[in-house]
Design a protein around this motif. Structure first.
Motif, PDB file in Angstrom:
ATOM      1  N   GLY A  71       0.875  -1.265  -0.094  1.00  0.00           N
ATOM      2  CA  GLY A  71      -0.066  -0.315  -0.031  1.00  0.00           C
ATOM      3  C   GLY A  71       0.776   1.329   0.175  1.00  0.00           C
ATOM      4  O   GLY A  71       0.655   2.135  -0.652  1.00  0.00           O
ATOM      5  N   ILE A  72       1.845   1.250   0.855  1.00  0.00           N
ATOM      6  CA  ILE A  72       2.802   2.433   0.974  1.00  0.00           C
ATOM      7  C   ILE A  72       3.683   2.683  -0.677  1.00  0.00           C
ATOM      8  O   ILE A  72       3.547   3.834  -1.034  1.00  0.00           O
ATOM      9  CB  ILE A  72       3.739   2.034   2.013  1.00  0.00           C
ATOM     10  N   THR A  73       3.785   1.463  -1.154  1.00  0.00           N
ATOM     11  CA  THR A  73       4.493   1.644  -2.649  1.00  0.00           C
ATOM     12  C   THR A  73       3.496   2.284  -3.538  1.00  0.00           C
ATOM     13  O   THR A  73       4.019   2.920  -4.420  1.00  0.00           O
ATOM     14  CB  THR A  73       4.932   0.014  -2.909  1.00  0.00           C
ATOM     15  N   ALA A  74       2.422   1.651  -3.516  1.00  0.00           N
ATOM     16  CA  ALA A  74       1.349   2.021  -4.388  1.00  0.00           C
ATOM     17  C   ALA A  74       1.022   3.667  -4.244  1.00  0.00           C
ATOM     18  O   ALA A  74       0.810   4.285  -5.125  1.00  0.00           O
ATOM     19  CB  ALA A  74      -0.022   1.288  -4.316  1.00  0.00           C
ATOM     20  N   LEU A  76       3.216   5.924  -2.849  1.00  0.00           N
ATOM     21  CA  LEU A  76       4.129   6.841  -3.135  1.00  0.00           C
ATOM     22  C   LEU A  76       4.316   6.824  -4.739  1.00  0.00           C
ATOM     23  O   LEU A  76       4.653   7.811  -5.341  1.00  0.00           O
ATOM     24  CB  LEU A  76       5.375   6.130  -2.784  1.00  0.00           C
ATOM     25  N   THR A  77       3.977   5.747  -5.439  1.00  0.00           N
ATOM     26  CA  THR A  77       4.057   5.801  -7.036  1.00  0.00           C
ATOM     27  C   THR A  77       3.049   6.658  -7.545  1.00  0.00           C
ATOM     28  O   THR A  77       3.318   7.621  -8.573  1.00  0.00           O
ATOM     29  CB  THR A  77       4.052   4.223  -7.493  1.00  0.00           C
ATOM     30  N   ALA A  78       1.786   6.675  -6.873  1.00  0.00           N
ATOM     31  CA  ALA A  78       0.527   7.522  -7.359  1.00  0.00           C
ATOM     32  C   ALA A  78       1.231   9.152  -7.141  1.00  0.00           C
ATOM     33  O   ALA A  78       0.589   9.707  -8.095  1.00  0.00           O
ATOM     34  CB  ALA A  78      -0.482   7.056  -6.693  1.00  0.00           C
ATOM     35  N   VAL A  79       1.781   9.397  -6.032  1.00  0.00           N
ATOM     36  CA  VAL A  79       2.108  10.589  -5.844  1.00  0.00           C
ATOM     37  C   VAL A  79       3.295  11.081  -6.633  1.00  0.00           C
ATOM     38  O   VAL A  79       3.249  12.092  -7.374  1.00  0.00           O
ATOM     39  CB  VAL A  79       2.697  10.703  -4.267  1.00  0.00           C
ATOM     40  N   LEU A  80       4.296  10.187  -7.077  1.00  0.00           N
ATOM     41  CA  LEU A  80       5.260  10.447  -7.969  1.00  0.00           C
ATOM     42  C   LEU A  80       5.114  10.730  -9.374  1.00  0.00           C
ATOM     43  O   LEU A  80       5.638  11.646 -10.086  1.00  0.00           O
ATOM     44  CB  LEU A  80       6.417   9.668  -7.582  1.00  0.00           C
ATOM     45  N   ILE A  81       4.304   9.970  -9.893  1.00  0.00           N
ATOM     46  CA  ILE A  81       4.217   9.784 -11.236  1.00  0.00           C
ATOM     47  C   ILE A  81       3.613  11.208 -11.906  1.00  0.00           C
ATOM     48  O   ILE A  81       4.248  11.566 -12.959  1.00  0.00           O
ATOM     49  CB  ILE A  81       3.067   8.789 -11.825  1.00  0.00           C
ATOM     50  N   PRO A  82       2.813  11.883 -11.248  1.00  0.00           N
ATOM     51  CA  PRO A  82       2.263  13.176 -11.707  1.00  0.00           C
ATOM     52  C   PRO A  82       3.433  14.364 -11.611  1.00  0.00           C
ATOM     53  O   PRO A  82       3.340  15.169 -12.362  1.00  0.00           O
ATOM     54  CB  PRO A  82       1.027  13.657 -11.081  1.00  0.00           C
ATOM     55  N   GLY A 254      18.306  10.307 -18.138  1.00  0.00           N
ATOM     56  CA  GLY A 254      17.262   9.878 -18.838  1.00  0.00           C
ATOM     57  C   GLY A 254      16.570   8.554 -18.884  1.00  0.00           C
ATOM     58  O   GLY A 254      15.931   8.108 -19.997  1.00  0.00           O
ATOM     59  N   VAL A 255      17.251   7.685 -18.091  1.00  0.00           N
ATOM     60  CA  VAL A 255      16.912   6.183 -18.084  1.00  0.00           C
ATOM     61  C   VAL A 255      15.406   5.973 -17.151  1.00  0.00           C
ATOM     62  O   VAL A 255      14.888   4.911 -17.733  1.00  0.00           O
ATOM     63  CB  VAL A 255      18.089   5.320 -17.632  1.00  0.00           C
ATOM     64  N   HIS A 256      15.327   6.798 -16.224  1.00  0.00           N
ATOM     65  CA  HIS A 256      14.146   6.361 -15.319  1.00  0.00           C
ATOM     66  C   HIS A 256      13.369   7.601 -14.625  1.00  0.00           C
ATOM     67  O   HIS A 256      14.345   8.594 -14.688  1.00  0.00           O
ATOM     68  CB  HIS A 256      14.542   5.439 -14.279  1.00  0.00           C
ATOM     69  N   TRP A 257      12.494   7.374 -14.474  1.00  0.00           N
ATOM     70  CA  TRP A 257      11.542   8.447 -13.623  1.00  0.00           C
ATOM     71  C   TRP A 257      11.651   8.240 -12.293  1.00  0.00           C
ATOM     72  O   TRP A 257      11.767   6.811 -11.798  1.00  0.00           O
ATOM     73  CB  TRP A 257      10.033   8.510 -14.280  1.00  0.00           C
ATOM     74  N   ALA A 258      11.291   9.123 -11.323  1.00  0.00           N
ATOM     75  CA  ALA A 258      11.408   8.992  -9.960  1.00  0.00           C
ATOM     76  C   ALA A 258      10.110   7.978  -9.579  1.00  0.00           C
ATOM     77  O   ALA A 258      10.138   7.159  -8.531  1.00  0.00           O
ATOM     78  CB  ALA A 258      11.020  10.226  -9.205  1.00  0.00           C
ATOM     79  N   GLY A 259       8.719   7.784 -10.218  1.00  0.00           N
ATOM     80  CA  GLY A 259       7.976   6.998 -10.127  1.00  0.00           C
ATOM     81  C   GLY A 259       8.271   5.381 -10.347  1.00  0.00           C
ATOM     82  O   GLY A 259       7.578   4.491  -9.891  1.00  0.00           O
ATOM     83  N   ASP A 260       9.373   5.462 -11.230  1.00  0.00           N
ATOM     84  CA  ASP A 260       9.751   3.971 -11.415  1.00  0.00           C
ATOM     85  C   ASP A 260      10.554   3.211 -10.032  1.00  0.00           C
ATOM     86  O   ASP A 260      10.691   1.950 -10.097  1.00  0.00           O
ATOM     87  CB  ASP A 260      10.979   3.918 -12.426  1.00  0.00           C
ATOM     88  N   TYR A 261      10.854   3.908  -9.145  1.00  0.00           N
ATOM     89  CA  TYR A 261      11.778   3.606  -8.068  1.00  0.00           C
ATOM     90  C   TYR A 261      11.110   2.851  -6.860  1.00  0.00           C
ATOM     91  O   TYR A 261      11.437   1.719  -6.470  1.00  0.00           O
ATOM     92  CB  TYR A 261      12.400   4.804  -7.527  1.00  0.00           C
ATOM     93  N   ILE A 265      12.230  -0.775  -5.685  1.00  0.00           N
ATOM     94  CA  ILE A 265      12.911  -0.855  -4.263  1.00  0.00           C
ATOM     95  C   ILE A 265      12.112  -2.006  -3.401  1.00  0.00           C
ATOM     96  O   ILE A 265      12.497  -2.900  -2.803  1.00  0.00           O
ATOM     97  CB  ILE A 265      12.597   0.481  -3.377  1.00  0.00           C
ATOM     98  N   LEU A 266      10.851  -1.922  -3.547  1.00  0.00           N
ATOM     99  CA  LEU A 266       9.807  -2.962  -2.661  1.00  0.00           C
ATOM    100  C   LEU A 266      10.148  -4.270  -3.336  1.00  0.00           C
ATOM    101  O   LEU A 266      10.601  -5.450  -2.574  1.00  0.00           O
ATOM    102  CB  LEU A 266       8.370  -2.740  -3.195  1.00  0.00           C
ATOM    103  N   ILE A 267      10.363  -4.515  -4.622  1.00  0.00           N
ATOM    104  CA  ILE A 267      10.712  -6.021  -5.052  1.00  0.00           C
ATOM    105  C   ILE A 267      12.050  -6.348  -4.640  1.00  0.00           C
ATOM    106  O   ILE A 267      12.098  -7.517  -4.150  1.00  0.00           O
ATOM    107  CB  ILE A 267      10.555  -6.027  -6.636  1.00  0.00           C
ATOM    108  N   GLY A 268      13.000  -5.406  -4.775  1.00  0.00           N
ATOM    109  CA  GLY A 268      14.186  -5.543  -4.335  1.00  0.00           C
ATOM    110  C   GLY A 268      14.490  -6.277  -2.768  1.00  0.00           C
ATOM    111  O   GLY A 268      15.199  -7.006  -2.638  1.00  0.00           O
ATOM    112  N   TYR A 269      13.889  -5.374  -2.076  1.00  0.00           N
ATOM    113  CA  TYR A 269      13.792  -5.629  -0.422  1.00  0.00           C
ATOM    114  C   TYR A 269      13.241  -7.158  -0.263  1.00  0.00           C
ATOM    115  O   TYR A 269      13.355  -7.780   0.533  1.00  0.00           O
ATOM    116  CB  TYR A 269      12.768  -4.520   0.107  1.00  0.00           C
ATOM    117  N   ALA A 270      12.045  -7.288  -0.889  1.00  0.00           N
ATOM    118  CA  ALA A 270      11.225  -8.428  -0.828  1.00  0.00           C
ATOM    119  C   ALA A 270      12.025  -9.503  -0.896  1.00  0.00           C
ATOM    120  O   ALA A 270      12.205 -10.825  -0.593  1.00  0.00           O
ATOM    121  CB  ALA A 270      10.058  -8.358  -1.523  1.00  0.00           C
TER     122      ALA A 270
END
Length: 316
Positions: A71-74, A76-82, A254-261, A265-270
């Motif tokens: 939920g936290i990941t979702a 953060l992603t929703a906040v960063l993408i715009p 120009g490889v990634h957006w902040a919203g990609d992180y 991070i969650l996948i890597g940590y898990a």
């Protein structure tokens, strides 16, 4: 009246604890009260455990803590993408002012491996699988020389995590199909869900921004190391710093957006967590001095063969 003084001391077991067979484990002292035990490593576990990782990841999502992290990941992603386009623009402007190049430059080493020759490519390589394998190789060599099970297990866990992540991140990239900043035709990049697989392979940067595989790889690598060496306090600060540098560099180049992180991070940590948890046997050595005992004296009055008896006992 004959008075007989008697002292009774009662010992009671309030709880019983299941004991793990630790006879074949190699132990490492973590704190005064905690040891980590490691069994003799088996190399092929690196491959055998990959399916188990996916099962454990699925179980983790179903837990309260797992759902909370998701939920936290979702959120953060929703906040960063715009904000992604503005964040990338500001990052590139600031980087230009401090002289950080947007290009990656390399030299070829023997064997065809790329060696970064400028600071941008160096930061970018922090999240590269080859860099993680350098750490793994160093731990493996150290473990074999010193016969250190912990170092060998940590090395294997890094390799196992990278293989597990490869399937996950590449699969998700092919689901979301987000453009990288360098290829964006609209602010924040265009999302093309389930792109044509052939087109994906030909024009990969048009589709592979979300989530960040580099961030997932670096996160998993340092999660594995930190969980196996919790007594080494500098590992986490160094890992977080490297993640920050990697994140800024990938936005600058120009490889990634902040919203990609966040998802990366969650996948890597898990993945790093499930890979390391199954190999660590935690043994607590609680000292008696830590369990404060309360003594309560009590008087007792009984009779023996018709004679009154005054006694005392101590309850603790």
């Amino acid at each position: 009246m004959k008075i007989v003084f008697s002292l009774y001391v009662f010992f009671s077991c309030l709880s019983c604890f299941a004991q793990t067979d630790t006879s074949n484990l190699q132990f490492h002292q973590i704190t005064e009260e905690l040891q980590y035990g490691y069994s003799k490593p088996r190399f092929f576990d690196l491959f055998v455990n990959i399916p188990k990782n996916y099962v454990d990841l699925g179980k983790g999502i179903a837990t309260k803590d797992g759902a909370k992290l998701l939920g936290i990941t979702a959120a953060l992603t929703a906040v960063l993408i715009p904000l992604d386009q503005d964040l990338v623009n500001h990052t590139q402007n600031i980087s230009a002012n401090v002289g950080l190049s947007r290009s990656h430059r390399y030299k070829k080493l023997i064997g065809g491996m790329d060696f970064p020759t400028n600071i941008s490519s160096f930061y970018y390589h922090l999240g590269h699988g080859n860099t993680s394998m350098v750490y793994a190789t160093g731990l493996l060599v150290t473990g074999l020389i010193k016969k250190d099970y912990r170092a060998i297990h940590t090395s294997v866990e890094i390799g196992e995590s990278i293989l597990t992540l490869g399937v996950m991140t590449q699969g998700l990239k092919r689901v979301f199909g987000r453009q990288t900043p360098n290829r964006a035709v609209v602010d924040g990049g265009k999302w093309q869900f389930f792109p044509n697989l052939k087109e994906y392979m030909v024009n990969t940067p048009n589709y592979d921004a979300f989530p960040s595989g580099h961030m997932a790889t670096l996160t998993a690598t340092f999660t594995v190391i930190a969980r196996n060496y919790p007594e080494v306090k500098w590992i986490k600060p160094v890992g977080y710093t490297m993640m920050g540098l990697l994140g800024v560099e990938m936005m600058n180049s120009g490889v990634h957006w902040a919203g990609d992180y966040p998802l990366g991070i969650l996948i890597g940590y898990a993945v790093g967590t499930v890979s390391s948890n199954r190999r660590i046997t935690k043994v607590e050595n609680k000292k008696f001095s830590y369990n404060k005992t309360k003594y309560t004296p009590e008087l007792t009055v009984t009779s023996f063969l018709g004679q009154p008896m005054l006694g005392a006992r101590v309850v603790f």
